[in-house]
Write a protein that holds these residues in place. Structure first.
Motif, PDB file in Angstrom:
ATOM      1  N   ASP A  38       0.847  -1.188   0.000  1.00 40.29           N
ATOM      2  CA  ASP A  38       0.000   0.000   0.000  1.00 40.29           C
ATOM      3  C   ASP A  38       0.887   1.244   0.000  1.00 40.29           C
ATOM      4  O   ASP A  38       1.691   1.445   0.910  1.00 40.29           O
ATOM      5  CB  ASP A  38      -0.877  -0.007   1.262  1.00 40.29           C
ATOM      6  N   PRO A  39       0.758   2.104  -1.017  1.00 36.46           N
ATOM      7  CA  PRO A  39       1.594   3.309  -1.055  1.00 36.46           C
ATOM      8  C   PRO A  39       1.170   4.356  -0.027  1.00 36.46           C
ATOM      9  O   PRO A  39       1.893   5.335   0.191  1.00 36.46           O
ATOM     10  CB  PRO A  39       1.384   3.824  -2.483  1.00 36.46           C
ATOM     11  N   LEU A  40       0.018   4.154   0.607  1.00 36.60           N
ATOM     12  CA  LEU A  40      -0.490   5.133   1.574  1.00 36.60           C
ATOM     13  C   LEU A  40      -0.083   4.789   3.011  1.00 36.60           C
ATOM     14  O   LEU A  40      -0.463   5.488   3.941  1.00 36.60           O
ATOM     15  CB  LEU A  40      -2.019   5.221   1.466  1.00 36.60           C
ATOM     16  N   GLN A  41       0.657   3.697   3.153  1.00 43.33           N
ATOM     17  CA  GLN A  41       1.159   3.296   4.460  1.00 43.33           C
ATOM     18  C   GLN A  41       2.660   3.036   4.360  1.00 43.33           C
ATOM     19  O   GLN A  41       3.196   2.843   3.273  1.00 43.33           O
ATOM     20  CB  GLN A  41       0.464   2.010   4.948  1.00 43.33           C
ATOM     21  N   ALA A  42       3.323   3.035   5.510  1.00 43.56           N
ATOM     22  CA  ALA A  42       4.742   2.692   5.534  1.00 43.56           C
ATOM     23  C   ALA A  42       4.907   1.250   5.065  1.00 43.56           C
ATOM     24  O   ALA A  42       4.099   0.375   5.392  1.00 43.56           O
ATOM     25  CB  ALA A  42       5.295   2.869   6.948  1.00 43.56           C
TER      26      ALA A  42
END
Length: 330
Positions: free
Chosen positions: A309-313
């Motif tokens: 997921d690019p929206l999480q680390a």
């Protein structure tokens, strides 16, 4: 009276003989239509995508569709030159294809050790043509005889990848490369595409994605057989513009042997696939050349395919942060 008769007969004989010669000449000479036509030669050569047939160590490594191919048609002209027509098949709509002839050279004499002169030979062929999603053609009259072109000219034909910057030194960016106007080695390499949906817990219910990324994301893995190894192309669909999608292959493992009891090795296997794809609001792709064969990747390799997921680390231990998760190349 006798003299008159003699004179008349003689003149008639001469006149008749002259007429006979004139008719005979006209009959034997004929018109231009009676001249046999010159036997002008023609031939055609087929070039498939470069999967290492010409340079095994540098197959095409980009993301262009791998059904691309070119046919080269040669036509001998009456003026002694040769018309060369390139027919590009399965092109990308709107993409500009650069097509060149490069003279063969001793690698010890070229700036970058290439087995050809890096500047195209424009007297033979150097053209650009825009793709239309199907077949396009472009022609050039070369100042060389058909015989010389097909027998003595020593050069390479190169079709550059329109999806990358043109390089005359990096063979891995060449969609096509092969001996100019010569019969090529025909290959029947395999290629298969594998589809992956959004992670909704298909691998394990406990691995169900939890996050805010839209669920219309999906991915494909395209594994193409090469002369040595395989080309693995990952495409991610419906990406978020400007976001980086880390994408990995992880070898399967016994959870009892891994630090965090994951059923895979937490370190990605870059020999199979590891890359970061930048989202653009649509579909993005990235290729990797693996030394593993097509058969090894598609039948023997046991691993997972992960899109983080690019929206999480980025975490290699928490599968709930994986927007795509599945068995690699199955």
């Amino acid at each position: 009276m006798k003299n008159f008769k003699k004179f008349s007969t003689t003149n008639f004989t001469v006149s008749f003989f002259a007429l006979f010669l004139f008719v005979a000449c006209c009959t034997s000479c004929g018109s231009d239509d009676d001249i046999p036509p010159v036997d002008l030669k023609s031939s055609s050569y087929e070039y498939q995508l470069h999967n290492g047939q010409t340079v095994e160590s540098a197959p095409y490594a980009g993301t262009h569709n791998d059904d691309y191919m070119v046919t080269m048609d040669l036509e001998e002209l009456e003026n002694g030159n040769t018309k060369i027509t390139m027919n590009l098949m399965n092109t990308v709509n709107g993409a500009t294809y650069a097509l060149h002839a490069h003279d063969v050279a001793d690698p010890a004499t070229t700036p970058n050790g290439t087995p050809y002169i890096e500047s195209p030979n424009a007297n033979i062929f150097a053209q650009m043509v825009q793709g239309n999603g199907g077949t396009v053609s472009v022609s050039q009259e070369a100042n060389i005889s058909y015989f010389d072109l097909t027998s003595t000219y020593d050069g390479f034909f190169v079709s550059h990848d329109p999806l990358q910057d043109v390089s005359t030194t990096d063979i891995s960016t060449y969609l096509v490369v092969g001996a100019f106007a010569r019969t090529q080695t025909t290959t029947n390499y395999d290629a298969t595409t594998f589809n992956y949906d959004f992670n909704s817990g298909q691998v394990a219910a406990t691995f169900l994605y939890t996050g805010t990324h839209p669920s219309d994301v999906s991915a494909t893995i395209r594994v193409a057989e090469l002369a040595a190894g395989s080309r693995i192309t990952v495409t991610i669909n419906n990406t978020l513009d400007g976001e980086t999608y880390h994408t990995h292959a992880h070898d399967m493992a016994d959870p009892l042997t891994t630090p965090n009891n994951t059923p895979y090795n937490e370190t990605p296997n870059g020999e199979v696939y590891a890359g970061a794809l930048m989202g653009n609001g649509g579909n993005v792709a990235l290729s990797n050349i693996s030394s593993m064969s097509y058969d090894e990747i598609t039948t023997m390799y046991d691993g997972f395919f992960v899109v983080h997921d690019p929206l999480q680390a980025v975490s290699t231990t928490d599968p709930t942060t994986y927007i795509v998760l599945g068995v690699f190349a199955r």
